[in-house]
Design a protein around this motif. Sequence first.
Motif, mmCIF file in Angstrom:
data_model
loop_
_atom_site.group_PDB
_atom_site.id
_atom_site.type_symbol
_atom_site.label_atom_id
_atom_site.label_comp_id
_atom_site.label_asym_id
_atom_site.label_seq_id
_atom_site.Cartn_x
_atom_site.Cartn_y
_atom_site.Cartn_z
ATOM 1 N N THR A 89 3.634 -37.854 -15.519
ATOM 2 C CA THR A 89 4.223 -36.836 -16.392
ATOM 3 C C THR A 89 3.110 -36.041 -17.048
ATOM 4 N N VAL A 90 3.296 -34.736 -17.123
ATOM 5 C CA VAL A 90 2.366 -33.846 -17.823
ATOM 6 C C VAL A 90 3.103 -33.240 -19.014
ATOM 7 N N ASP A 91 2.573 -33.454 -20.219
ATOM 8 C CA ASP A 91 3.221 -32.918 -21.419
ATOM 9 C C ASP A 91 2.206 -32.783 -22.546
ATOM 10 N N ASP A 92 2.690 -32.531 -23.743
ATOM 11 C CA ASP A 92 1.891 -32.481 -24.974
ATOM 12 C C ASP A 92 0.638 -31.598 -24.852
ATOM 13 N N PRO A 93 0.788 -30.285 -24.651
ATOM 14 C CA PRO A 93 -0.390 -29.402 -24.598
ATOM 15 C C PRO A 93 -1.051 -29.279 -25.968
ATOM 16 N N LYS A 94 -2.382 -29.263 -25.975
ATOM 17 C CA LYS A 94 -3.133 -29.127 -27.229
ATOM 18 C C LYS A 94 -4.241 -28.101 -27.057
ATOM 19 N N GLU A 101 -16.182 -22.367 -26.231
ATOM 20 C CA GLU A 101 -14.970 -21.918 -25.552
ATOM 21 C C GLU A 101 -13.720 -22.436 -26.259
ATOM 22 N N THR A 102 -12.605 -21.856 -25.873
ATOM 23 C CA THR A 102 -11.298 -22.293 -26.331
ATOM 24 C C THR A 102 -10.466 -22.619 -25.098
ATOM 25 N N TYR A 103 -9.823 -23.780 -25.103
ATOM 26 C CA TYR A 103 -9.072 -24.186 -23.923
ATOM 27 C C TYR A 103 -7.914 -25.091 -24.328
ATOM 28 N N ILE A 104 -7.010 -25.305 -23.343
ATOM 29 C CA ILE A 104 -5.833 -26.144 -23.545
ATOM 30 C C ILE A 104 -5.966 -27.398 -22.686
ATOM 31 N N THR A 105 -5.648 -28.555 -23.279
ATOM 32 C CA THR A 105 -5.565 -29.787 -22.497
ATOM 33 C C THR A 105 -4.123 -30.280 -22.505
ATOM 34 N N TYR A 106 -3.788 -31.064 -21.472
ATOM 35 C CA TYR A 106 -2.443 -31.615 -21.333
ATOM 36 C C TYR A 106 -2.534 -33.130 -21.176
ATOM 37 N N ARG A 107 -1.566 -33.805 -21.724
ATOM 38 C CA ARG A 107 -1.529 -35.265 -21.590
ATOM 39 C C ARG A 107 -0.931 -35.623 -20.229
ATOM 40 N N VAL A 108 -1.640 -36.469 -19.489
ATOM 41 C CA VAL A 108 -1.174 -36.952 -18.192
ATOM 42 C C VAL A 108 -0.896 -38.446 -18.319
ATOM 43 N N SER A 109 0.381 -38.803 -18.244
ATOM 44 C CA SER A 109 0.787 -40.210 -18.383
ATOM 45 C C SER A 109 1.177 -40.761 -17.024
ATOM 46 N N VAL A 159 -1.871 -8.328 -21.156
ATOM 47 C CA VAL A 159 -0.497 -8.413 -20.682
ATOM 48 C C VAL A 159 0.109 -9.765 -21.039
ATOM 49 N N VAL A 160 -0.647 -10.838 -20.839
ATOM 50 C CA VAL A 160 -0.182 -12.189 -21.148
ATOM 51 C C VAL A 160 -1.240 -12.892 -21.991
ATOM 52 N N ASP A 161 -0.800 -13.468 -23.081
ATOM 53 C CA ASP A 161 -1.691 -14.261 -23.919
ATOM 54 C C ASP A 161 -1.673 -15.694 -23.395
ATOM 55 N N ARG A 162 -2.806 -16.130 -22.824
ATOM 56 C CA ARG A 162 -2.828 -17.452 -22.197
ATOM 57 C C ARG A 162 -2.774 -18.594 -23.203
ATOM 58 N N PHE A 163 -2.844 -18.281 -24.482
ATOM 59 C CA PHE A 163 -2.709 -19.313 -25.500
ATOM 60 C C PHE A 163 -1.365 -19.231 -26.228
ATOM 61 N N SER A 164 -0.503 -18.333 -25.796
ATOM 62 C CA SER A 164 0.812 -18.231 -26.422
ATOM 63 C C SER A 164 1.648 -19.460 -26.082
ATOM 64 N N THR A 170 5.125 -22.714 -19.906
ATOM 65 C CA THR A 170 5.385 -22.427 -18.498
ATOM 66 C C THR A 170 4.340 -23.068 -17.603
ATOM 67 N N ARG A 171 3.068 -22.980 -17.993
ATOM 68 C CA ARG A 171 1.994 -23.594 -17.198
ATOM 69 C C ARG A 171 2.123 -25.110 -17.192
ATOM 70 N N MET A 172 2.490 -25.694 -18.313
ATOM 71 C CA MET A 172 2.638 -27.150 -18.384
ATOM 72 C C MET A 172 3.715 -27.625 -17.408
ATOM 73 N N LYS A 173 4.836 -26.904 -17.339
ATOM 74 C CA LYS A 173 5.902 -27.277 -16.407
ATOM 75 C C LYS A 173 5.415 -27.184 -14.957
ATOM 76 N N ALA A 174 4.624 -26.146 -14.659
ATOM 77 C CA ALA A 174 4.109 -25.967 -13.299
ATOM 78 C C ALA A 174 3.129 -27.081 -12.937
ATOM 79 N N LEU A 175 2.255 -27.459 -13.874
ATOM 80 C CA LEU A 175 1.302 -28.546 -13.622
ATOM 81 C C LEU A 175 2.026 -29.877 -13.439
#
Length: 437
Positions: A89-94, A101-109, A159-164, A170-175
């Motif tokens: 499962t991929v969830d809990d984006p932070k 840099e600024t980036y997003i991580t996701y929890r992989v359980s 056009v798209v804010d990648r941190f919105s 949407t990216r979390m669901k795709a991952l």
Amino acid sequence: MSVGAPRGLASSGQKPITEIIHPLSTAEEPFSASVGGDKEAGLTNGTPVETSSPASTSSLFNRLQLDDELEADVRDPYILTETRDLFVTVDDPKKHVSTMETYITYRVSTKTTRMEFDLPEYCVRRRYQDFDWLRIKLEDSQPTHLIPPLPEKFVMKGVVDRFSEEFVETRMKALDKFLKRVADHPVLSFNPHLNAFLSAKDLNKRQGLALLTKVGESVKHVAGGYKLRARPAEFCAMGEYLDTFSQKLGTIDRIAQRILKEQSEYLTELREYGTVYSSWAGSEEELQRPLEGVAGCVSTCCGALEEQCENMSQDFLPVLREYVLYIESMKNVLKKRDQSQAEYEGRLEAAILRKQEDRTPIPIEVEKCQDKVECFNADLKADWERWQSNKRQDFKQLLTGMADKNINHYEKCQAAWELLITLLQDKQTEDKISETN
């Protein structure tokens, strides 16, 4: 299960290699599909089926059916013999902010009972580039298999804010979908790179793992200038189907994007429309209740339309885009298969020519090339069936959900306008009573 082991090789009843020059252009049975309600001819684990004529593009495209009765036919052949023992499962984006840099991580359980894992459960955090690393490693070590696509890495600035919140969701669901598809695959799920991705606390992407023996290693070094004589009929049908499916998805995607843009513009106008009625109600005492009713009705319709736009942008369009990327992945595997066949044909022709000149035996390398091609064919056909099965289920869920959400949207709007009619009728009745008195 051994990783990358050739499945479906013609180990028994196979003609000697010296008796055939181009077995791949004649020995393969055409890929078959039925039109309408007839039962499909399955290609379980890549085993060819008997059929009288090659399938046409239209008949392949008609395989996208939504009938519940097909579920038994499209069932993954591996599910019948294997029990799922790996759940991810991929969830809990932070969001992480540093000086660099600024980036997003996701929890992989992960939960598993496999002996390849030291523990039954793992929980790690990964960023997008880690998922990208995994996909590249899977492509390198499993060249004969279809690797599920990742969502695009880059987005248009402004056009798209990648941190919105919407984009990250949407990216979390795709991952999550990407990783689930890999974990459910009977071969990819045993890849050691996946094991490292799911369990390693710190993923050392530079060093990586020792790659498995690459089944398609020589594919990158095909004999220069050799042209493939003929792709087998079933793989020609696959390529034609992918071209047609790509055109259909492209058209639907463009129209859906245009509809979403027009709906967003209409929503902006509708909000201004309701504001005018609210302002007007403040200066018209006699019409205050009807005008406020109209304003409330328009507000309800705005909320329903906004929800409809969100559903299209977050649920409908991402699925279309995923399958556009899936088509590209499938075409890449087909291309690798063709390169492997071209290498085999080139080596075989050269070996037969030498045999005619000096009676030297057919070298073992030619037989190995033939095995690689057959491995490609078996793996590709098995993955094709898995992909078709997943596609049916995904589009059945997508179209059913779209229908339900459209019905819900129009029901809300209808209820709001019906309430307004009741309000106006009550107002008319009160006015008549007032005039009588």
